[in-house]
Each structure stands twice: as C-alpha cells, then as structure tokens.
Scaffold this active site. Structure first.
Site, short mmCIF file in Angstrom:
data_model
loop_
_atom_site.label_atom_id
_atom_site.label_comp_id
_atom_site.label_asym_id
_atom_site.label_seq_id
_atom_site.Cartn_x
_atom_site.Cartn_y
_atom_site.Cartn_z
N ASP A 26 -2.43 -1.53 10.38
CA ASP A 26 -2.56 -1.52 8.92
C ASP A 26 -3.16 -2.82 8.38
OD1 ASP A 26 -1.49 0.98 8.76
OD2 ASP A 26 0.49 0.34 8.04
N GLY A 72 4.60 -6.37 5.81
CA GLY A 72 4.31 -7.34 6.88
C GLY A 72 2.81 -7.43 7.13
N SER A 73 2.15 -6.29 7.14
CA SER A 73 0.70 -6.26 7.39
C SER A 73 -0.05 -6.98 6.27
CB SER A 73 0.19 -4.82 7.48
OG SER A 73 0.88 -4.14 8.49
N PRO A 130 9.72 -3.70 -0.41
CA PRO A 130 10.84 -3.31 0.45
C PRO A 130 10.44 -3.35 1.94
CG PRO A 130 10.67 -1.82 -1.42
CD PRO A 130 9.47 -2.73 -1.48
N LYS A 146 0.86 -1.20 0.00
CA LYS A 146 0.00 0.00 0.00
C LYS A 146 0.89 1.24 0.00
CE LYS A 146 0.79 1.26 4.56
NZ LYS A 146 1.60 2.40 4.97
P1 ATP Z 1 5.34 -0.83 9.94
O1 ATP Z 1 4.93 0.58 9.64
O2 ATP Z 1 4.22 -1.68 10.48
O3 ATP Z 1 6.60 -0.94 10.72
P2 ATP Z 1 6.44 -1.12 7.28
O4 ATP Z 1 5.50 -1.12 6.15
O5 ATP Z 1 7.25 0.10 7.49
O6 ATP Z 1 5.60 -1.53 8.55
P3 ATP Z 1 7.33 -3.86 7.05
O7 ATP Z 1 7.98 -4.25 5.77
O8 ATP Z 1 5.97 -4.36 7.29
O9 ATP Z 1 7.44 -2.30 7.17
O10 ATP Z 1 8.30 -4.35 8.23
C1 ATP Z 1 8.38 -3.76 9.47
C2 ATP Z 1 9.08 -4.69 10.45
O11 ATP Z 1 8.31 -5.87 10.62
C3 ATP Z 1 10.47 -5.13 10.05
O12 ATP Z 1 11.32 -4.92 11.14
C4 ATP Z 1 10.35 -6.62 9.80
O13 ATP Z 1 11.48 -7.35 10.23
C5 ATP Z 1 9.14 -7.03 10.61
N1 ATP Z 1 8.36 -8.11 9.98
C6 ATP Z 1 7.70 -9.10 10.61
N2 ATP Z 1 7.07 -9.90 9.75
C7 ATP Z 1 7.28 -9.40 8.52
C8 ATP Z 1 6.87 -9.79 7.23
N3 ATP Z 1 6.11 -10.86 6.99
N4 ATP Z 1 7.27 -9.03 6.20
C9 ATP Z 1 8.03 -7.93 6.42
N5 ATP Z 1 8.45 -7.53 7.62
C10 ATP Z 1 8.09 -8.25 8.68
#
Ligand code: ATP
Length: 339
Positions: A146, A112-113, A104, A21
């Site tokens: 999210d 992750g979400s 990324p 997203k």
């Molecule tokens: P957020 O704002 O929730 O931190 P983001 O979109 O910035 O999310 P993500 O790629 O979701 O970033 O990753 C955030 C953190 O979640 C990282 O430190 C990662 O190691 C951890 N993580 C746990 N499970 C996952 C997953 N399935 N995919 C990506 N990251 C994950």
C-alpha cells in the site's frame, strides 16, 4: 554517495500530514507465483491523517509514537522507510520521527503505509536526496503493497499487489464517515481465509466497469464491493452483527457506498452531501459506535498538500505520469458528489 539536491533553506525539520485511505472497491483475482495476491482495487485518500514530524540529526534513526499499539522500534514502518532511504542513497545522517496517531491502527486505513510514504517524501527533501515520488517508488514497494499509493494519492486504480498505481482522470469527491470498530484484524489472516475459498476470477470486472462508466452521481458506486469482507468477518465473527447494523444505518442515511476498508476492521460510508454524512454520524453515534468524519482528498489536493509541506512550489512529480509507469493517468470514473 549523497546526491546534491538543494534542501529547503536551513530546514532541519518538517511537519507533514499522512492521510488515510479507503478502498472504494477491492477484487482478489488470484494468487500469484510469488505467493502474493493479484488485486484490483480503487484507492481513495481522505483527510483523516496522522501528524508526522521528521527532524534530521547527525547520526542514528529514532521513532516515537503516542499509540500503544504501534511499535517504537525498527518494526515501525516509518522507521523502516527511513532506513531504506538511508541505505539506498548512502546517507550517513540520521533522523528523528515523531508520530501522533489519529488513523485507527489495524483498520485497513493504511496508517502505517501512509506514515512510511510521508517519511520517504520528507527525508528525500531534508537529506537532499532528490529522488522524488517516482524515484521513491521502488523503495515504497519494498516496504509494503500500500505504500506506493501514498506517493500518489487521490483516486487511483491499484493493480498487481495494489502497488502498481494509476491515478484516475476523474477524481471522486465526497464526504465519508469512518467507523472504528476498535479491533485490529490481521491482514495476513484475512488473506489466508480468502485462499481457502478462492476461485480464479480474472474476469471479475466490477472495478473496470466502474472506471469506464459514464454514470454520474450515486448510481456508479452500487457495483463496487470489497472481496475481503466475507473473509474478514470469518476472521472476526464478533464483528458480524455490528457490521450489519452499521451498513443498515449508512444505507438508510443515503450512503452511495457502505463498505469495509481493505481487510478491515474499519467500515466507511461515502456520501455526496455533507449534511447526509453528518446525519449518518449522529445516527451511528446514537447507536453507540465510534465515528470519524472525513472528506475525500483528490489528486490535486494531495499534490498541493505535499507541495506546501515540503516547501516546494509544487511537489515535483507527485503523481506525475511522465516519471513512471506507476504514475499514469488512466480511465474515467463515476463521480459521487458535486464537491
Ligand atoms: P495493513 O493492511 O498493512 O496491516 P492497516 O491499514 O490494516 O495495515 P496499520 O494501522 O497500518 O493497519 O497497522 C498495521 C500493523 O502495523 C499494526 O500491527 C501496527 O502495530 C504496525 N505498524 C508498524 N508501524 C506502524 C505505524 N507507523 N503506524 C501504524 N501501525 C504501524
């Protein structure tokens, strides 16, 4: 107790796409009594995605991921999603989850979400639980603010912690370029910085103005902004110079919107025209940036994608307003492209 909704014939595994997203706009309105932030955001799914394969097994939950920055244990949000559903539905069976990461990590793109929501939807089907997206909403909410959005997809308004999700009637269609700055930025750290400078802003209404605007084309997007950008750059000052250069190139190439996504560090440009997006990608690559291109995924496209993935004729209730107040169709919205 296991509910008895017939799983797809002999299906033991599903291969699904977990979309990223972007936040077309994000307003931080204040801190809530529970310590979380009161947000108003405009979510948009794009077709940049992780590949997630989910297989049932007799017992136990296992996750594998090809990315060194993503945990391969119970800290992985996808595994936590499986655990949450297993506990909620009293399921004894297990699952194996394999994630090929393309979104990324730590970029504010919700990877992750999205993986977590994908696992909820897939295991709901494979285990025959039958909650559907609306029934999965409370579980998604417990996993992260999210996650509920990814049960809905498309262009949607996010209220409260971002976990009250309202799909918009007018869906944004456009082309995006996503710049991966290759450096995760901690979301809690960014919010902690926001707190230091937060003034109550209940009257901030850029997103509501955008949603109710009749402006067609590119003009509607100019009122949107991301309130987290300043704090994110304070948290990662080494990115300030790059972000300035990126924004300059995106605007020069005709972006309707050039913004940080979530708490960063990914930056994106939104275009109404694929050729412009391609031009921006070339210009950014020539300037040494790592750039991905993606198209917006509308609510209907998202529903169809999930219906195909789950083997249902239509993904039951995916984004269906009748199932939950979190899935209503609300408002109207400026349209960036003719796509
Ligand atoms: P957020 O704002 O929730 O931190 P983001 O979109 O910035 O999310 P993500 O790629 O979701 O970033 O990753 C955030 C953190 O979640 C990282 O430190 C990662 O190691 C951890 N993580 C746990 N499970 C996952 C997953 N399935 N995919 C990506 N990251 C994950």
């Amino acid at each position: 107790m296991e509910r008895t909704v017939k799983p797809p014939a002999r299906a033991r595994a599903l291969r699904v796409r977990a979309c990223a997203k972007i936040n077309l706009g994000l307003e931080v309105l204040g801190v809530r009594r529970d310590g979380y932030h009161e947000l108003r955001t405009l979510f948009q799914t794009i077709d940049l995605h992780d590949d997630v394969v989910i297989r049932t097994r007799p017992r136990g939950l296992v996750v594998r991921c090809d990315h060194p920055g993503v945990p391969g244990d119970e800290h992985n949000l996808a595994l936590r999603a499986a655990l949450e559903l297993q506990r909620h539905a009293g399921i004894a069976r297990g699952a194996e989850i394999a994630i090929t990461k393309r979104i990324p990590v730590g970029g504010g793109l919700g990877g992750g979400s999205s993986d977590a929501a994908a696992v909820l939807l897939a295991l709901d089907r494979l285990w025959g639980v039958g909650l559907g997206p609306a029934g999965l909403h409370p579980l998604a909410r417990r996993l992260g603010a999210d996650v509920p959005f990814f049960l809905v997809g498309g262009t949607a308004l996010g209220l409260a912690r971002g976990d009250e999700v309202y799909p918009l009637h007018r869906q944004v269609r456009g082309h995006t370029v996503v710049i991966d700055l290759g450096r995760p930025v901690s979301t809690p750290a960014v919010f902690a910085r926001v707190d230091q400078s937060l003034t109550p802003r209940e009257n901030s209404n850029r997103i509501f103005r955008f949603v109710s605007s009749d402006l067609e084309g590119l003009r509607a997007f100019s009122i949107l902004a991301n309130d987290l950008e300043r704090a994110a750059l304070e948290e990662a000052p080494d990115l300030t110079d790059q972000v300035g250069r990126i924004r300059g190139i995106l605007i020069q190439e005709g972006a309707a919107l050039a913004s940080l996504s979530g708490s960063g560090s990914a930056f994106f440009g939104l275009f109404d025209d694929g050729r412009r997006a391609q031009g921006a990608q070339s210009a950014l690559r020539a300037a040494g940036f790592s750039v991905l291109r993606a198209q917006t995924v509308s609510l209907n496209q998202y529903r169809r994608m999930w219906a195909r993935s789950l083997g249902t004729r239509r993904a039951r209730g995916l984004g269906n307003q009748s199932r939950s107040r979190h899935h209503g169709n609300h408002g109207r919205q400026g349209h960036p492209g003719r796509g």
